[in-house]
Enzyme design. Structure first.
Site, PDB file in Angstrom:
ATOM      1  CE  LYS A  21      -4.241  -1.497   0.042  1.00  0.00           C
ATOM      2  NZ  LYS A  21      -5.126  -1.193  -1.107  1.00  0.00           N
ATOM      3  CG  ASP A  38      -4.005  -0.367  -4.315  1.00  0.00           C
ATOM      4  OD1 ASP A  38      -4.283   0.720  -4.871  1.00  0.00           O
ATOM      5  OD2 ASP A  38      -4.870  -1.132  -3.850  1.00  0.00           O
ATOM      6  CD  GLU A  86      -5.002  -2.305  -7.123  1.00  0.00           C
ATOM      7  OE1 GLU A  86      -4.366  -3.349  -7.387  1.00  0.00           O
ATOM      8  OE2 GLU A  86      -5.912  -2.272  -6.280  1.00  0.00           O
ATOM      9  CG  ASP A 105      -9.382  -1.727  -6.637  1.00  0.00           C
ATOM     10  OD1 ASP A 105     -10.475  -2.266  -6.835  1.00  0.00           O
ATOM     11  OD2 ASP A 105      -8.839  -1.712  -5.499  1.00  0.00           O
ATOM     12  CE  LYS A 113     -10.460  -4.721  -4.622  1.00  0.00           C
ATOM     13  NZ  LYS A 113     -10.339  -3.418  -3.935  1.00  0.00           N
ATOM     14  CD  GLN A 167     -13.545  -3.268  -1.855  1.00  0.00           C
ATOM     15  OE1 GLN A 167     -13.457  -3.341  -3.079  1.00  0.00           O
ATOM     16  NE2 GLN A 167     -12.997  -2.299  -1.155  1.00  0.00           N
TER      17      GLN A 167
HETATM   18  C1  MUC Z   1      -7.560  -2.415  -2.478  1.00  0.00           C
HETATM   19  O1  MUC Z   1      -7.136  -3.138  -3.371  1.00  0.00           O
HETATM   20  O2  MUC Z   1      -7.626  -1.223  -2.711  1.00  0.00           O
HETATM   21  C2  MUC Z   1      -8.707  -1.046   0.192  1.00  0.00           C
HETATM   22  C3  MUC Z   1      -9.582  -0.087  -0.203  1.00  0.00           C
HETATM   23  C4  MUC Z   1     -10.418  -0.662  -1.161  1.00  0.00           C
HETATM   24  O3  MUC Z   1     -11.297  -0.150  -1.805  1.00  0.00           O
HETATM   25  O4  MUC Z   1     -10.090  -1.974  -1.331  1.00  0.00           O
HETATM   26  C5  MUC Z   1      -9.048  -2.322  -0.458  1.00  0.00           C
HETATM   27  C6  MUC Z   1      -7.944  -3.007  -1.162  1.00  0.00           C
HETATM   28 MG    MG Z   2      -6.853  -1.390  -4.794  1.00  0.00          MG
END
Ligand code: MUC
Ligand code: MG
Length: 367
Positions: A162, A191, A217, A242, A266, A294
């Protein structure tokens, strides 16, 4: 095969270790268990994870939309009328995880009725996926230690880091520390959850140019239309959309507009019926796919691995299937286990999972 009830049950399970990222933080899984009952006594299940900072949904909102709008629209339909279910729920704007959970509970009930796994009904490509683990915000030392633990305990060799903090070096230092610790023994991608501007994203990607990243991402918001196109056109790795692609139309817009070159699917937001559409669209557009998470519990993860294993394109890359490891407990009678970096689709009809009724009694928050 007639649907006689669609139930929504709130529950709350604390995280052992909260997950922090640019758009928010998760400390407790305050999810909604969806149960679809049929006239033959079959019960299908799925879970909806409210993510207000991503889709605007809350636990109370999910309960309300399922109980007040979707259940009355769907009771009386049969399990094979899934396109009718999809069309009726689509009359209501938004509410992606509520819709997805209802859709997946119907698929689970269908699989149980037919005595077939959902993954086989969807595509039946393989029975397992390689797992990618998400590393939330912390210091480089703690994030490297977490990756070591996950690598030692579960054999996972793909990590999504992250990013999206300021200054960008807070995050680029983490990625560099991970690469230095593991060398080429791991796959790494980042991400940003829209935390950076396009210019900050560019600066960070230049800083990490020697770190052999797999993907980037959602580093900056899709609403910064020109900035994001400019960024994506200058990258030499796929840029995953995403949260900017909750629907097939969004996928088309982002990819054809040059603002994304890969897609996160997702199941928590597009269920099985919608995820199949997104999968076919990604195949048609010729873009890579990653099965995203998610921040699902084990029920949601069982859904993601069932879908991801069903198609070659979704099984090609490691799927994000390990967020549940950070939870203190879950609702399944037989917990999911990750071994040698892989998660197997639970065998058996439907999703292959059963709810532990004692655990549901302990964690439900409506009684
Ligand atoms: C992700 O891949 O972003 C965190 C916030 C969201 O919307 O999903 C998670 C994981
Ligand atoms: Mg994401």
């Amino acid at each position: 095969m007639k649907i006689v009830a669609v139930e929504a049950i709130p529950f709350a399970i604390p995280y052992r270790k909260p997950l922090r990222f640019a758009s928010g933080e998760v400390r407790t899984a305050e999810h909604v268990l969806v149960r679809v009952r049929t006239d033959e006594g079959v019960v299908g299940v799925a879970e909806a994870p409210p993510r207000p900072y991503t889709y605007g949904e809350t636990q109370d909102g999910i309960l309300a939309v399922i109980r007040q709008i979707f259940a009355p629209q769907l009771v009386g339909l049969t399990l094979t009328e899934r396109e009718t279910v999809h069309t009726r729920m689509a009359r209501t704007v938004g509410n992606p995880t509520a819709k997805a959970a209802v859709d997946m509970a119907i698929w689970d009930a269908l699989g149980r009725t037919l005595d077939l796994p959902v993954t086989a009904l969807l595509g039946g490509y393989t029975d397992r996926m390689r797992v990618s683990h998400m590393l939330g915000f912390d210091t480089p030392e703690k994030m490297v230690a977490e990756a070591e633990r996950i690598n030692d305990d579960y054999g996972i060799t793909t990590f999504k880091v992250k990013v999206g903090r300021r200054p960008v070096t807070l995050d680029t230092a983490v990625v560099r520390a991970l690469r230095e610790r593991f060398g080429d023994a791991v796959e790494l991608y980042v991400d940003g959850n829209r935390g950076w501007t396009a210019a900050e994203s560019m600066r960070a990607m230049k800083d990490m140019a020697d770190l052999d990243l797999l993907f980037a991402e959602e580093l900056c918001p899709a609403d910064d239309v020109q900035g994001r196109r400019w960024l994506v056109s200058h990258l030499d790795i796929p840029f995953i959309a995403d949260e900017s692609v909750p629907t097939p139309a969004d996928v088309t817009r982002e990819v054809l507009g040059g603002s994304a070159t890969a897609i996160s699917i997702k199941t928590a937001r597009t269920g099985f019926t919608g995820s199949r559409r997104v999968h076919h669209l990604a195949e048609g557009l010729g873009v890579e796919v990653v099965m995203g998470n998610q921040i699902d519990g084990q029920i949601g993860t069982a859904c993601a691995v069932a879908f991801g294993s069903a198609f070659e394109l979704t099984a090609r890359r490691a799927g994000e299937l390990s967020n549940f490891l950070d939870m203190s407990d879950d609702l399944l009678a037989n917990p999911l286990t990750i071994r040698d970096g892989h998660l197997q689709v639970p065998p058996g009809p439907g999703l292959g999972i059963d709810i532990d009724t004692d655990k549901l009694t302990r964690y439900r928050t409506d009684n």
